[in-house]
Design a protein around this motif. Structure first.
Motif, mmCIF file in Angstrom:
data_model
loop_
_atom_site.group_PDB
_atom_site.id
_atom_site.type_symbol
_atom_site.label_atom_id
_atom_site.label_comp_id
_atom_site.label_asym_id
_atom_site.label_seq_id
_atom_site.Cartn_x
_atom_site.Cartn_y
_atom_site.Cartn_z
ATOM 1 N N PHE A 50 0.777 -1.238 0.000
ATOM 2 C CA PHE A 50 0.000 0.000 0.000
ATOM 3 C C PHE A 50 0.809 1.288 0.000
ATOM 4 O O PHE A 50 0.264 2.340 -0.283
ATOM 5 C CB PHE A 50 -0.944 0.032 1.208
ATOM 6 C CG PHE A 50 -1.914 -1.105 1.231
ATOM 7 C CD1 PHE A 50 -2.629 -1.464 0.096
ATOM 8 C CD2 PHE A 50 -2.111 -1.829 2.380
ATOM 9 C CE1 PHE A 50 -3.519 -2.513 0.122
ATOM 10 C CE2 PHE A 50 -3.001 -2.878 2.417
ATOM 11 C CZ PHE A 50 -3.711 -3.233 1.284
ATOM 12 N N ASN A 51 2.063 1.263 0.333
ATOM 13 C CA ASN A 51 2.800 2.512 0.508
ATOM 14 C C ASN A 51 3.906 2.740 -0.512
ATOM 15 O O ASN A 51 4.818 3.519 -0.284
ATOM 16 C CB ASN A 51 3.343 2.604 1.935
ATOM 17 C CG ASN A 51 2.212 2.775 2.929
ATOM 18 O OD1 ASN A 51 1.381 3.662 2.770
ATOM 19 N ND2 ASN A 51 2.151 1.918 3.928
ATOM 20 N N ALA A 52 3.839 2.069 -1.631
ATOM 21 C CA ALA A 52 4.709 2.317 -2.794
ATOM 22 C C ALA A 52 6.200 2.195 -2.492
ATOM 23 O O ALA A 52 7.010 2.871 -3.102
ATOM 24 C CB ALA A 52 4.401 3.683 -3.402
ATOM 25 N N GLN A 53 6.548 1.315 -1.551
ATOM 26 C CA GLN A 53 7.964 1.135 -1.240
ATOM 27 C C GLN A 53 8.773 0.732 -2.474
ATOM 28 O O GLN A 53 9.919 1.117 -2.613
ATOM 29 C CB GLN A 53 8.155 0.081 -0.139
ATOM 30 C CG GLN A 53 9.611 -0.158 0.188
ATOM 31 C CD GLN A 53 9.808 -1.239 1.229
ATOM 32 O OE1 GLN A 53 8.873 -1.901 1.649
ATOM 33 N NE2 GLN A 53 11.033 -1.420 1.657
ATOM 34 N N PHE A 54 8.161 -0.027 -3.371
ATOM 35 C CA PHE A 54 8.903 -0.570 -4.509
ATOM 36 C C PHE A 54 8.552 0.104 -5.826
ATOM 37 O O PHE A 54 8.852 -0.416 -6.892
ATOM 38 C CB PHE A 54 8.674 -2.081 -4.594
ATOM 39 C CG PHE A 54 9.219 -2.801 -3.401
ATOM 40 C CD1 PHE A 54 10.582 -2.966 -3.245
ATOM 41 C CD2 PHE A 54 8.380 -3.281 -2.414
ATOM 42 C CE1 PHE A 54 11.099 -3.607 -2.137
ATOM 43 C CE2 PHE A 54 8.877 -3.922 -1.308
ATOM 44 C CZ PHE A 54 10.245 -4.091 -1.163
ATOM 45 N N GLN A 55 7.953 1.262 -5.773
ATOM 46 C CA GLN A 55 7.542 1.965 -6.988
ATOM 47 C C GLN A 55 8.718 2.223 -7.932
ATOM 48 O O GLN A 55 8.627 1.993 -9.133
ATOM 49 C CB GLN A 55 6.877 3.282 -6.613
ATOM 50 C CG GLN A 55 6.405 4.083 -7.800
ATOM 51 C CD GLN A 55 5.686 5.355 -7.361
ATOM 52 O OE1 GLN A 55 5.632 5.682 -6.190
ATOM 53 N NE2 GLN A 55 5.135 6.062 -8.311
ATOM 54 N N PHE A 56 9.843 2.671 -7.387
ATOM 55 C CA PHE A 56 10.985 2.981 -8.244
ATOM 56 C C PHE A 56 11.699 1.733 -8.742
ATOM 57 O O PHE A 56 12.412 1.783 -9.736
ATOM 58 C CB PHE A 56 11.956 3.926 -7.537
ATOM 59 C CG PHE A 56 11.381 5.304 -7.356
ATOM 60 C CD1 PHE A 56 10.995 6.054 -8.452
ATOM 61 C CD2 PHE A 56 11.197 5.846 -6.094
ATOM 62 C CE1 PHE A 56 10.442 7.309 -8.306
ATOM 63 C CE2 PHE A 56 10.648 7.104 -5.931
ATOM 64 C CZ PHE A 56 10.275 7.836 -7.048
#
Length: 148
Positions: A50-56
């Motif tokens: 839910f918190n976009a830790q792996f977005q990059f």
């Protein structure tokens, strides 16, 4: 630029892209022990899903993983007349391709399930999905989760 300089450039570029592609995978391995042994399920789910830790990882990592296949493939083609070098570089391209196939086989199915999770109670299949997601990253240098 002569042919030796051109081949040197492509060799350094290929090695740099390979190293950059492997870096996030190594980070996954290093962080996996506390994520599996110390983090409560809700923290793992909230951070990972839910918190976009792996977005990059997806934005930068996915193109690097493709480049880690294309660059040694092109370098192998350039080295086709130098048989020992050709086979080593071709092997690198094939191994990176196999790593990407492993990611699609092991991690993407877990990502597809993670994408359906919603805030609230931890799902019943949490341990199964988390284990597949984490172990898939141990197995595959192509470790770019697409969940944000």
């Amino acid at each position: 630029m002569d042919i030796r300089g051109f081949l040197l450039f492509w060799s350094v570029l290929t090695a740099t892209i390979a190293a950059l592609s492997l870096g996030p995978s190594f980070a996954h391995v290093l962080e996996s022990v506390p994520r599996l042994t110390r983090w409560p399920p809700s923290l793992w789910r909230d951070t990972t899903v839910f918190n976009a830790q792996f977005q990059f990882f997806a934005i930068f990592g996915a193109p690097l993983d493709v480049a880690a296949i294309v660059c040694p493939g092109l370098l192998a083609w350039m080295l086709r007349s130098d048989r020992p070098a050709f086979w080593w570089v071709l092997a690198a391209a094939v191994l990176y391709l196999m790593a990407l196939v492993a990611w699609f086989t092991l991690v993407k199915p877990a990502n597809d399930v993670l994408a359906t999770w919603v805030p609230g109670p931890v799902p019943d299949n949490f341990e199964t999905i988390r284990s597949r997601w984490e172990s898939g990253h141990w197995s595959s240098p192509a470790s770019r989760p697409l969940v944000s």
